[in-house]
Design an enzyme around this catalytic site. Structure first.
Site, PDB file in Angstrom:
ATOM      1  N   ARG A 146      31.458 -30.406 -25.386  1.00 61.52           N
ATOM      2  CA  ARG A 146      30.887 -29.616 -24.290  1.00 61.52           C
ATOM      3  C   ARG A 146      31.950 -28.712 -23.668  1.00 61.52           C
ATOM      4  O   ARG A 146      33.062 -29.155 -23.413  1.00 61.52           O
ATOM      5  CB  ARG A 146      30.313 -30.550 -23.211  1.00 61.52           C
ATOM      6  CG  ARG A 146      29.223 -31.446 -23.765  1.00 61.52           C
ATOM      7  CD  ARG A 146      28.595 -32.331 -22.712  1.00 61.52           C
ATOM      8  NE  ARG A 146      27.603 -33.206 -23.352  1.00 61.52           N
ATOM      9  CZ  ARG A 146      26.857 -34.091 -22.713  1.00 61.52           C
ATOM     10  NH1 ARG A 146      26.991 -34.230 -21.399  1.00 61.52           N
ATOM     11  NH2 ARG A 146      25.995 -34.842 -23.361  1.00 61.52           N
ATOM     12  N   ARG A 201      33.316 -42.685 -20.168  1.00 60.79           N
ATOM     13  CA  ARG A 201      32.863 -43.171 -18.865  1.00 60.79           C
ATOM     14  C   ARG A 201      32.858 -44.700 -18.848  1.00 60.79           C
ATOM     15  O   ARG A 201      33.129 -45.324 -17.816  1.00 60.79           O
ATOM     16  CB  ARG A 201      31.461 -42.639 -18.567  1.00 60.79           C
ATOM     17  CG  ARG A 201      31.434 -41.116 -18.514  1.00 60.79           C
ATOM     18  CD  ARG A 201      31.080 -40.576 -17.165  1.00 60.79           C
ATOM     19  NE  ARG A 201      31.230 -39.128 -17.127  1.00 60.79           N
ATOM     20  CZ  ARG A 201      30.296 -38.281 -16.688  1.00 60.79           C
ATOM     21  NH1 ARG A 201      29.145 -38.756 -16.244  1.00 60.79           N
ATOM     22  NH2 ARG A 201      30.527 -36.989 -16.648  1.00 60.79           N
ATOM     23  N   ARG A 247      35.236 -36.137 -17.010  1.00 60.35           N
ATOM     24  CA  ARG A 247      34.562 -34.963 -17.584  1.00 60.35           C
ATOM     25  C   ARG A 247      35.490 -34.340 -18.609  1.00 60.35           C
ATOM     26  O   ARG A 247      36.491 -33.729 -18.256  1.00 60.35           O
ATOM     27  CB  ARG A 247      34.210 -33.963 -16.483  1.00 60.35           C
ATOM     28  CG  ARG A 247      33.140 -32.958 -16.878  1.00 60.35           C
ATOM     29  CD  ARG A 247      32.686 -32.095 -15.717  1.00 60.35           C
ATOM     30  NE  ARG A 247      31.936 -32.843 -14.715  1.00 60.35           N
ATOM     31  CZ  ARG A 247      30.664 -33.220 -14.854  1.00 60.35           C
ATOM     32  NH1 ARG A 247      30.008 -32.933 -15.945  1.00 60.35           N
ATOM     33  NH2 ARG A 247      30.065 -33.904 -13.896  1.00 60.35           N
ATOM     34  N   GLU A 277      27.910 -41.316 -12.949  1.00 65.09           N
ATOM     35  CA  GLU A 277      26.866 -41.397 -13.972  1.00 65.09           C
ATOM     36  C   GLU A 277      27.432 -41.944 -15.280  1.00 65.09           C
ATOM     37  O   GLU A 277      28.442 -41.450 -15.770  1.00 65.09           O
ATOM     38  CB  GLU A 277      26.290 -39.991 -14.197  1.00 65.09           C
ATOM     39  CG  GLU A 277      25.149 -39.964 -15.204  1.00 65.09           C
ATOM     40  CD  GLU A 277      24.801 -38.535 -15.643  1.00 65.09           C
ATOM     41  OE1 GLU A 277      25.060 -37.595 -14.864  1.00 65.09           O
ATOM     42  OE2 GLU A 277      24.304 -38.377 -16.761  1.00 65.09           O
ATOM     43  N   SER A 307      21.771 -41.852 -19.019  1.00 61.43           N
ATOM     44  CA  SER A 307      20.636 -41.047 -18.648  1.00 61.43           C
ATOM     45  C   SER A 307      19.542 -41.320 -19.679  1.00 61.43           C
ATOM     46  O   SER A 307      19.810 -41.351 -20.872  1.00 61.43           O
ATOM     47  CB  SER A 307      21.097 -39.594 -18.718  1.00 61.43           C
ATOM     48  OG  SER A 307      20.157 -38.752 -18.167  1.00 61.43           O
TER      49      SER A 307
END
Lengths: 523, 503
Positions: free
Chosen positions: B326, B467, B341, B413, B416
């Site tokens: 990403r 994460r 991130r 987070e 998801s």
């Protein structure tokens, strides 16, 4: 799963690393630091101010980096280098390199001469200034402004200084351009070749060892594509629609086989004292170049990212090579042994034919790669160690394979010597390359700027070193495949196929596949 | 390592798959097949020749694909769609879509009328007639043909315009989803409790530095900022997390996959992501229409593209391991510290294709799997029903899991789970054929087959490795800087129970 971890010595390695800042320190001290762009700054060469300081490579630049090529050595060994270029089937123009080097050498001398003259003039001016300043202070006190000072200076000296400065700037620009030209050609010179390497094309590669024997089958043998189709292990057709040809999904037990191969390989190589790594798979293209690969051009194997100077790695050799870029390592840290897991991406431009069937030649694959940084005198020893690890691992999987000392024309530019392992693939009915172990000596380290400082100065030098430190030496780098997953899956499926289409799992992998011993439709 | 494998039913799945060829069959039958370029061919629309044939999507084209959007439904439910667009904070122009659709609808009728006239003329010419009459018909046919070509071109252009705007319409929203921005997201469950520490807590960066687990500095030089090397025990922790997650999810009947990490940009679009533009999260490959995947959701979504699946095959449950890439364009601030991130990471992703009536049930199953797995690792986390403005265009409903990160001193987070209903399947062309025709229809179906329906797709994170490493390091840190390994991971780390400098 038995995975030992590394001892304290290895754990503390990165903490001891001597990292250089992104820009050479000479650049950071320039007064116009904020107004000059990194690109132009990066082509600045810092004059050798002290004899003990070796040239600092420019690292801030992307694609304008310089290799620390030993031109003097090349000049002194012109015949050997020319013969090597012929043997390696390289089209680099050695005469041009030497000619450019001579021009560069002379121009550099000229620049230094003019710089010296300019410094002399500047010193003169400084003397005048002080004289004037003294007088001014005596006569007027400290209230005068700065501006009128210039008018009172000796205009002839000022003029001479200005001319020298302008000349110097022009000369320095020429020097930079010449250096770029020199680097462009000289970077294409291949590494020298180990004296035992057979001279010639691929056919000249010499089998140094044959291990095991081909399995005998009492039934018609299938290739891995057929076996995989029956066992629902791959999906090439959908991948062709989603991504393009030569992409694939691994499914069902093939996923578990990949995980088992990676886990087993990491655990085996770590047992032998290698530090495990995962690496970035996007790297700056300059790092790819410094490792001796071509990230651009028609026939490049490298995927580049749009609107960026990054590319996808074709092998973990690249990010691992970059791990100690622009450092001087303590000799006690060497050898540094790494085992890195990464995905690899290759365009495979120009590849075609039956050798590209199924999993043999694909655009993306998982690989566990070994990499060693060591002292120059040890690289041959570690090259043997690497090939021995490969031999041990492939033997323990029961493969039939040969080890080849690859011929001179088959070596990539960075390799001084390369051993390939080719394993028997009964379905493809031929030997296929499953690994490769290269000693790159100082080819990559001269580009990546990786040196070590010997504990003691060479005994040969009678004079005591000024700094009490031995001058830094370039490390040697070696890389070797521990496990290229898709080729290994080909070997396992084709060699361990059973009459009912099931696949026997070799003993060493079973603990990494939940103790299972077979891959079958019902499993 | 205990990894069960899948049963025979699953193994035979791909063999039963009904794959479409790359180009629509209508194109392959065209006489000028070899002279026309795929790009222009791909915008051909095949007229519906039989009422039971649903529109075949054009798949050969890159970026000129068409979504099978149900315009009639949108028109009939205009108010609800408009309200949904407002609730999702989308700037799509519904009026424009409907206006373009009406134009398209009328033009399509006109094209059919002219085509009919032309066919009538062509049929007339088959009979015997005067020379004069023949000449007149030839002239008339020629005029009609020229007019038809022009009309058809207009129709194609209009369809492109319509698709361009209509593809931006977000999926409808589950009635329970809270309406509003991120702050409106509703915690539906709080699991576990924050660990208490009798010593000053460190964040994962500090812990990782002491244990030599990461190298961000070198990666910044080699690759750029927000890249990293994992070293030593961090590598083993990643492998353990991936192996454990795969094994746990496979136990629940999911088929394991590894996927291509380079895909055509059209697939990215069809999954509802934007591969181009200023703020894209997607890395594109130079001189190619391929890009790097940001999640395995994309290649897994593409796995059954352009197929009609047998109903008995559903649900199809996959668990895919991939690296994800990403650009993280626009991301900044403290939330980007360390591993939180990053540009590249390993992820295990769950994906389900199912019948429309089952998707809500499987959405609950996915969130339950996440809950079970994160609980068994002893994490403290909350499950959130994400607010309407926080949903991506494909999601009908999305549950996020946010876990406590003691070093970062906040919830972050970690996963998801989205139900995309038929948003992705209408773009990817994934349908299933029900076993029986709807009972409501009294007339017997001509072909004896029920018409194909779009499947529903769902995706959910099983393990986003970096994460999870943050959570494990920060929650399981000990006073001496070592890290306790949670029980379930120990068999996957050679039985070890601690990560320490001496290990």
């Amino acid at each position: 799963m038995k995975m030992g971890c590394l001892n304290g010595t290895t754990i503390s390695l990165s903490c001891l690393k001597l990292a250089f800042p992104s820009y050479p320190s000479s650049f950071q001290n320039l007064p116009f630091r904020r107004t000059i762009k990194p690109l132009s700054a990066a082509v600045q060469t810092s004059p050798a101010t002290s004899p003990s300081t070796t040239k600092v490579e420019d690292q801030g630049a992307r694609s304008h980096w310089k290799a620390a090529i030993d031109f003097k050595w090349i000049k002194d060994n012109k015949e050997a280098v020319a013969a090597n270029i012929r043997n390696r089937n390289s089209d680099v123009d050695l005469e041009l390199v030497l000619q450019l080097y001579d021009q560069f050498f002379n121009l550099q001398k000229e620049v230094e001469r003019v710089r010296g003259e300019r410094n002399a003039v500047a010193n003169k001016m400084k003397g005048k200034m002080e004289q004037f300043e003294r007088q001014r202070l005596i006569e007027e006190g400290a209230l005068g402004t700065q501006l009128p000072l210039l008018c009172l200076l000796d205009t002839r000296v000022l003029h001479a200084g200005k001319n020298l400065k302008e000349g110097l700037i022009a000369l320095e620009e020429d020097l930079l351009k010449l250096n770029d030209k020199l680097q462009l050609e000289a970077q294409r010179i291949p590494n020298m070749t180990h004296p035992h390497v057979p001279i010639g094309g691929e056919d000249s590669s010499m089998t140094t060892k044959l291990v095991g024997s081909a399995p005998e089958f009492s039934f018609p043998v299938k290739d891995h594509l057929e076996l995989g189709k029956e066992l629902c292990l791959f999906d090439f057709d959908t991948a062709a629609e989603v991504s393009g040809s030569k992409f694939y999904y691994l499914k069902n037990d093939a996923v578990l086989l990949e995980m088992a191969l990676v886990n087993w390989t990491l655990s085996e190589v770590m047992k032998r004292g290698f530090t495990p790594l995962t690496t970035p798979e996007l790297v700056r293209s300059s790092i790819v170049e410094k490792c001796g690969f071509q990230p651009r051009g028609n026939n490049t194997q490298v995927y580049s990212i749009e609107d960026s100077d990054q590319c996808l790695i074709g092998t973990a050799e690249i990010p691992v090579g970059g791990l100690h870029m622009d450092s001087i390592l303590a000799e006690t840290l060497l050898p540094l042994k790494y085992v890195a897991f990464s995905h690899c991406f290759r365009t495979e431009a120009g590849a075609a034919g039956s050798a590209t069937r199924g999993l043999y030649r694909v655009h993306q694959f998982s690989k566990v790669e070994m990499f060693i940084f060591c002292r120059s005198e040890d690289s041959e020893h570690y090259h043997e160690e690497l090939i021995k690890i490969e031999e041990d691992m492939f033997s323990s999987l029961g493969l039939h394979f040969k080890i080849l000392d690859m011929a001179s024309e088959d070596l990539g530019a960075p390799a001084y010597r390369k051993f390939d392992v080719e394993a028997w693939m009964p379905g493809l009915e031929r030997f296929g390359e499953i690994s490769s172990a290269s000693n790159c000596t100082d080819y990559q380290s001269r580009r990546l700027g990786i040196r070590y400082r010997p504990l003691e100065a060479p005994v040969a030098s009678p004079r005591k070193s000024k700094s009490n430190l031995a001058p830094p030496q370039f490390v040697h780098t070696l890389n070797a495949t521990a496990c290229a997953v898709p080729r290994m899956i080909i070997c396992l499926l084709e060699n361990y196929q059973q009459e009912d289409g099931s696949i026997l799992i070799p003993e060493p992998l079973r603990p990494f596949m939940g103790g299972r011993s077979v891959i079958s439709r019902k499993s």
